[in-house]
Write a protein that holds these residues in place. Structure first.
Motif, short mmCIF file in Angstrom:
data_model
loop_
_atom_site.label_atom_id
_atom_site.label_comp_id
_atom_site.label_asym_id
_atom_site.label_seq_id
_atom_site.Cartn_x
_atom_site.Cartn_y
_atom_site.Cartn_z
N GLN A 1 1.23 -1.18 0.24
CA GLN A 1 0.17 0.09 -0.16
C GLN A 1 0.82 1.20 -0.12
OE1 GLN A 1 -2.97 -0.71 3.59
NE2 GLN A 1 -4.16 -1.94 1.90
N SER A 2 2.02 1.43 0.49
CA SER A 2 2.96 2.35 0.97
C SER A 2 3.45 2.71 -1.14
CB SER A 2 4.15 2.61 1.71
OG SER A 2 4.97 3.25 1.59
N ALA A 3 3.48 1.09 -1.57
CA ALA A 3 4.62 1.85 -2.48
C ALA A 3 3.40 1.96 -3.74
CB ALA A 3 5.39 -0.29 -3.39
N LEU A 4 2.81 1.63 -3.93
CA LEU A 4 1.11 1.79 -4.44
C LEU A 4 0.79 3.52 -4.06
CD1 LEU A 4 -0.50 0.70 -6.21
CD2 LEU A 4 -1.94 0.36 -4.89
N ALA A 5 1.19 4.14 -2.97
CA ALA A 5 0.31 5.12 -2.73
C ALA A 5 1.94 6.39 -3.58
CB ALA A 5 0.05 5.70 -0.90
N LYS A 6 2.92 5.75 -3.12
CA LYS A 6 3.67 6.65 -3.79
C LYS A 6 4.07 6.79 -5.29
CE LYS A 6 7.14 6.33 0.32
NZ LYS A 6 8.11 6.71 0.61
N THR A 7 2.88 5.34 -5.76
CA THR A 7 3.28 4.79 -7.35
C THR A 7 1.95 6.42 -8.29
OG1 THR A 7 4.03 3.07 -7.10
CG2 THR A 7 3.31 3.49 -9.55
N ILE A 8 1.31 5.89 -7.49
CA ILE A 8 -0.27 6.67 -7.65
C ILE A 8 0.24 8.23 -8.45
CG2 ILE A 8 -2.83 7.26 -7.30
CD1 ILE A 8 -3.40 4.93 -6.01
N PRO A 9 0.29 9.13 -8.31
CA PRO A 9 0.64 10.15 -7.77
C PRO A 9 1.18 9.80 -9.36
CG PRO A 9 1.33 10.40 -6.06
CD PRO A 9 1.09 8.53 -6.24
N ARG A 10 2.57 8.88 -10.04
CA ARG A 10 2.69 9.64 -11.44
C ARG A 10 2.44 8.45 -11.91
NH1 ARG A 10 8.83 8.71 -11.02
NH2 ARG A 10 8.90 9.81 -12.87
N TRP A 11 1.06 8.32 -12.09
CA TRP A 11 0.94 7.27 -12.53
C TRP A 11 0.12 7.42 -14.09
CZ3 TRP A 11 -0.63 1.79 -13.54
CH2 TRP A 11 -0.87 2.14 -14.14
N ARG A 12 -0.01 8.85 -14.59
CA ARG A 12 -0.31 9.47 -15.88
C ARG A 12 1.50 9.36 -17.00
NH1 ARG A 12 -4.50 13.60 -17.15
NH2 ARG A 12 -3.41 13.70 -18.79
N GLU A 13 2.61 9.38 -15.94
CA GLU A 13 4.19 9.02 -16.69
C GLU A 13 4.17 7.68 -16.66
OE1 GLU A 13 6.89 10.97 -14.16
OE2 GLU A 13 5.18 13.23 -13.68
N LEU A 14 4.12 6.75 -15.79
CA LEU A 14 4.09 5.91 -15.96
C LEU A 14 2.83 5.05 -16.57
CD1 LEU A 14 5.24 5.10 -12.23
CD2 LEU A 14 6.71 5.66 -14.45
N ARG A 15 1.95 4.64 -17.04
CA ARG A 15 1.18 3.75 -17.76
C ARG A 15 1.35 3.29 -19.35
NH1 ARG A 15 -3.50 8.62 -19.86
NH2 ARG A 15 -2.11 10.10 -20.61
N HIS A 16 2.02 4.10 -20.05
CA HIS A 16 2.75 3.92 -21.12
C HIS A 16 3.98 2.97 -21.11
CE1 HIS A 16 -0.27 5.80 -23.14
NE2 HIS A 16 -0.78 7.16 -22.40
N ALA A 17 4.49 3.49 -20.24
CA ALA A 17 6.30 2.56 -19.58
C ALA A 17 6.28 1.51 -19.07
CB ALA A 17 6.66 3.86 -18.77
#
Length: 169
Positions: free
Chosen positions: A39-55
């Motif tokens: 959950q902690s890792a997911l919480a740190k990943t969600i704000p960057r989701w727009r940048e990561l969705r294609h990577a």
């Protein structure tokens, strides 16, 4: 985050959570701590989701999880874990399909220091190379090699009769 991004994120989480939770459990050795780590890792990943969705969002999330685990055990270094189970107990053949091997290995992994457990999980469960582990944890390759070597030596001490245990599919 728009509706399309939310839908992709929800699909990613639904599809990849079981695999990522297994890794988190192997890293932490405890189901509840694994849930917290994920959950902690997911919480740190969600704000960057727009940048990561294609990577590679899963790779990014795994790296965050690995580094978060390292941060946790560095913070908690002064609180040493003490295993109360007997990892040195000899186990005989088990008709339940290798449960004895899994339980013995689980106890031995839990007896390792967290840094060594992390390296073993990444090298042998995640099947990452030494360079990939070093990059994921932000360590030099030599550190990964030495910790892996120490961890494997310790596992051999804890499980001297592992080759006698049967593994049945």
């Amino acid at each position: 985050m728009d509706e399309d991004d939310r839908a992709r994120l929800a699909e990613f989480v639904a599809n990849r959570t079981p695999a990522l939770m297994r890794v988190a459990y192997l890293l932490t050795g405890d189901r509840h701590t694994a849930e917290d780590l994920f959950q902690s890792a997911l919480a740190k990943t969600i704000p960057r989701w727009r940048e990561l969705r294609h990577a590679d969002p899963e790779g990014y999330l795994r790296t965050v999880m690995y580094r978060e685990q390292v941060s946790w055990w560095r913070r908690l270094r002064r609180h040493r874990e003490t295993s109360l189970t007997g990892a040195n107990e000899r186990a005989g053949p088990d008709p339940s399909g290798g449960a004895d091997v899994r339980l013995a290995m689980r106890a031995a992994l839990r007896a390792l220091p967290k840094a060594q457990r992390t390296v073993v999980v990444l090298r042998y469960y995640e099947d990452l190379t030494e360079n990939q582990v070093a990059a994921a944890l932000g360590w030099p390759v030599g550190t990964v090699r030495s910790r892996t070597n120490r961890a494997v030596a310790r596992l051999r001490q804890l499980l001297p009769d592992i080759e006698l245990l049967e593994v049945r599919p």
